[in-house]
Motif scaffolding. Structure first.
Motif, PDB file in Angstrom:
ATOM      1  N   ALA A  52       0.343  -1.547  -0.086  1.00 48.56           N
ATOM      2  CA  ALA A  52      -0.106   0.128  -0.042  1.00 48.56           C
ATOM      3  C   ALA A  52       0.731   1.301  -0.195  1.00 48.56           C
ATOM      4  CB  ALA A  52      -1.311   0.033   1.088  1.00 48.56           C
ATOM      5  N   GLN A  53       1.731   0.873   0.505  1.00 45.92           N
ATOM      6  CA  GLN A  53       2.994   2.538   0.894  1.00 45.92           C
ATOM      7  C   GLN A  53       3.498   2.716  -0.549  1.00 45.92           C
ATOM      8  OE1 GLN A  53       4.757   1.441   4.128  1.00 45.92           O
ATOM      9  NE2 GLN A  53       4.121   2.852   5.413  1.00 45.92           N
ATOM     10  N   GLN A  54       4.052   1.702  -1.497  1.00 42.81           N
ATOM     11  CA  GLN A  54       4.489   1.415  -2.618  1.00 42.81           C
ATOM     12  C   GLN A  54       3.736   1.727  -3.467  1.00 42.81           C
ATOM     13  OE1 GLN A  54       8.092   1.341  -3.256  1.00 42.81           O
ATOM     14  NE2 GLN A  54       7.269   2.031  -5.642  1.00 42.81           N
ATOM     15  N   LYS A  55       2.193   1.658  -3.706  1.00 46.96           N
ATOM     16  CA  LYS A  55       1.467   2.454  -4.090  1.00 46.96           C
ATOM     17  C   LYS A  55       1.396   4.041  -3.431  1.00 46.96           C
ATOM     18  CE  LYS A  55      -1.649   1.621  -7.781  1.00 46.96           C
ATOM     19  NZ  LYS A  55      -0.975   0.894  -9.343  1.00 46.96           N
ATOM     20  N   THR A  56       1.078   4.468  -2.810  1.00 48.36           N
ATOM     21  CA  THR A  56       1.313   5.301  -2.592  1.00 48.36           C
ATOM     22  C   THR A  56       1.906   6.895  -3.112  1.00 48.36           C
ATOM     23  OG1 THR A  56      -0.505   5.304  -0.760  1.00 48.36           O
ATOM     24  CG2 THR A  56       1.264   7.044  -0.086  1.00 48.36           C
ATOM     25  N   ASP A  57       3.381   6.193  -3.547  1.00 52.67           N
ATOM     26  CA  ASP A  57       4.689   6.802  -3.729  1.00 52.67           C
ATOM     27  C   ASP A  57       3.813   6.394  -5.148  1.00 52.67           C
ATOM     28  OD1 ASP A  57       5.633   6.381  -1.267  1.00 52.67           O
ATOM     29  OD2 ASP A  57       6.674   5.614  -2.017  1.00 52.67           O
ATOM     30  N   GLU A  58       3.851   5.527  -5.307  1.00 55.18           N
ATOM     31  CA  GLU A  58       3.311   5.872  -7.110  1.00 55.18           C
ATOM     32  C   GLU A  58       2.603   6.691  -8.304  1.00 55.18           C
ATOM     33  OE1 GLU A  58       2.682   1.749  -8.521  1.00 55.18           O
ATOM     34  OE2 GLU A  58       4.554   0.837  -7.753  1.00 55.18           O
ATOM     35  N   ILE A  96       5.966  16.181  -0.636  1.00 58.26           N
ATOM     36  CA  ILE A  96       6.119  15.356  -0.874  1.00 58.26           C
ATOM     37  C   ILE A  96       7.366  14.561  -0.323  1.00 58.26           C
ATOM     38  CG2 ILE A  96       5.113  13.256  -1.872  1.00 58.26           C
ATOM     39  CD1 ILE A  96       3.576  14.761  -3.906  1.00 58.26           C
ATOM     40  N   THR A  97       6.754  13.243   0.455  1.00 56.25           N
ATOM     41  CA  THR A  97       7.502  12.535   0.930  1.00 56.25           C
ATOM     42  C   THR A  97       7.430  11.315   0.589  1.00 56.25           C
ATOM     43  OG1 THR A  97       6.708  12.406   3.396  1.00 56.25           O
ATOM     44  CG2 THR A  97       9.209  14.214   3.015  1.00 56.25           C
ATOM     45  N   SER A  98       8.055  10.078   0.156  1.00 54.96           N
ATOM     46  CA  SER A  98       7.795   8.226   0.651  1.00 54.96           C
ATOM     47  C   SER A  98       7.451   7.552   1.950  1.00 54.96           C
ATOM     48  CB  SER A  98       9.341   8.037  -0.504  1.00 54.96           C
ATOM     49  OG  SER A  98       8.808   6.855  -0.317  1.00 54.96           O
ATOM     50  N   LYS A  99       6.757   7.007   1.898  1.00 57.31           N
ATOM     51  CA  LYS A  99       6.062   6.305   2.816  1.00 57.31           C
ATOM     52  C   LYS A  99       6.940   5.165   2.684  1.00 57.31           C
ATOM     53  CE  LYS A  99       2.184   8.803   3.256  1.00 57.31           C
ATOM     54  NZ  LYS A  99       3.015  10.205   4.824  1.00 57.31           N
ATOM     55  N   ASN A 100       7.513   4.621   1.305  1.00 58.69           N
ATOM     56  CA  ASN A 100       9.082   3.437   2.051  1.00 58.69           C
ATOM     57  C   ASN A 100       9.793   4.432   1.937  1.00 58.69           C
ATOM     58  OD1 ASN A 100       7.004   1.056   2.501  1.00 58.69           O
ATOM     59  ND2 ASN A 100       7.148   0.523   0.110  1.00 58.69           N
ATOM     60  N   ASN A 101      10.159   4.725   2.158  1.00 58.38           N
ATOM     61  CA  ASN A 101      11.595   5.543   2.511  1.00 58.38           C
ATOM     62  C   ASN A 101      12.348   5.436   0.192  1.00 58.38           C
ATOM     63  OD1 ASN A 101      11.845   6.200   4.940  1.00 58.38           O
ATOM     64  ND2 ASN A 101      12.528   3.981   5.402  1.00 58.38           N
TER      65      ASN A 101
END
Length: 129
Positions: free
Chosen positions: A44-50, A101-106
């Protein structure tokens, strides 16, 4: 005189064995659920970043359509700094509703100022040895 077990049985108590079995089942379920939850959270965090990258890229496209030029950034194209700068520029002129915007997955967001493309560079954490 009644035995201790007889008194407990009359009161409806649980035996130690029953409690141990229940705790073992709970532990087993938790052992299965935690990794599944962690994997789902990471996805889910990766999808948020995308999605965030696509949002910025769409804002760049609208900006180009309106102004006829790419957003001006001083940072080197294809870097996180360029991404941060284009987000600041686009939010400053009303094309984005966020200032950063910051990444949720670093992960690392990168912006190519020539093409207007935004990418998410997946950063894999080193495994401890």
């Amino acid at each position: 005189m009644k035995s201790v077990q007889g008194v407990l049985r009359e009161k409806g108590g649980f035996t130690l064995a029953e409690l141990v079995v229940v705790l073992a089942i709970i532990g087993l379920l938790a052992g299965i659920a935690v990794p599944v939850y962690s994997k789902a959270l990471g996805a889910a965090q990766q999808k948020t970043d995308e999605t965030n990258a696509a949002m910025v890229e769409s804002a760049v496209q609208v900006y180009v359509a309106d102004t006829g030029m790419m957003p001006s950034v001083a940072a080197t194209s294809g870097t996180k700094e360029a991404f941060d700068e284009v987000v600041t520029v686009l939010s400053g002129v009303g094309y984005l509703n966020v200032s950063s915007i910051t990444s949720k997955n670093n992960n690392v967001f990168e912006y190519n100022s020539t093409t207007g493309k935004v990418s998410v560079k997946v950063v894999v954490a080193p495994t401890p040895t």
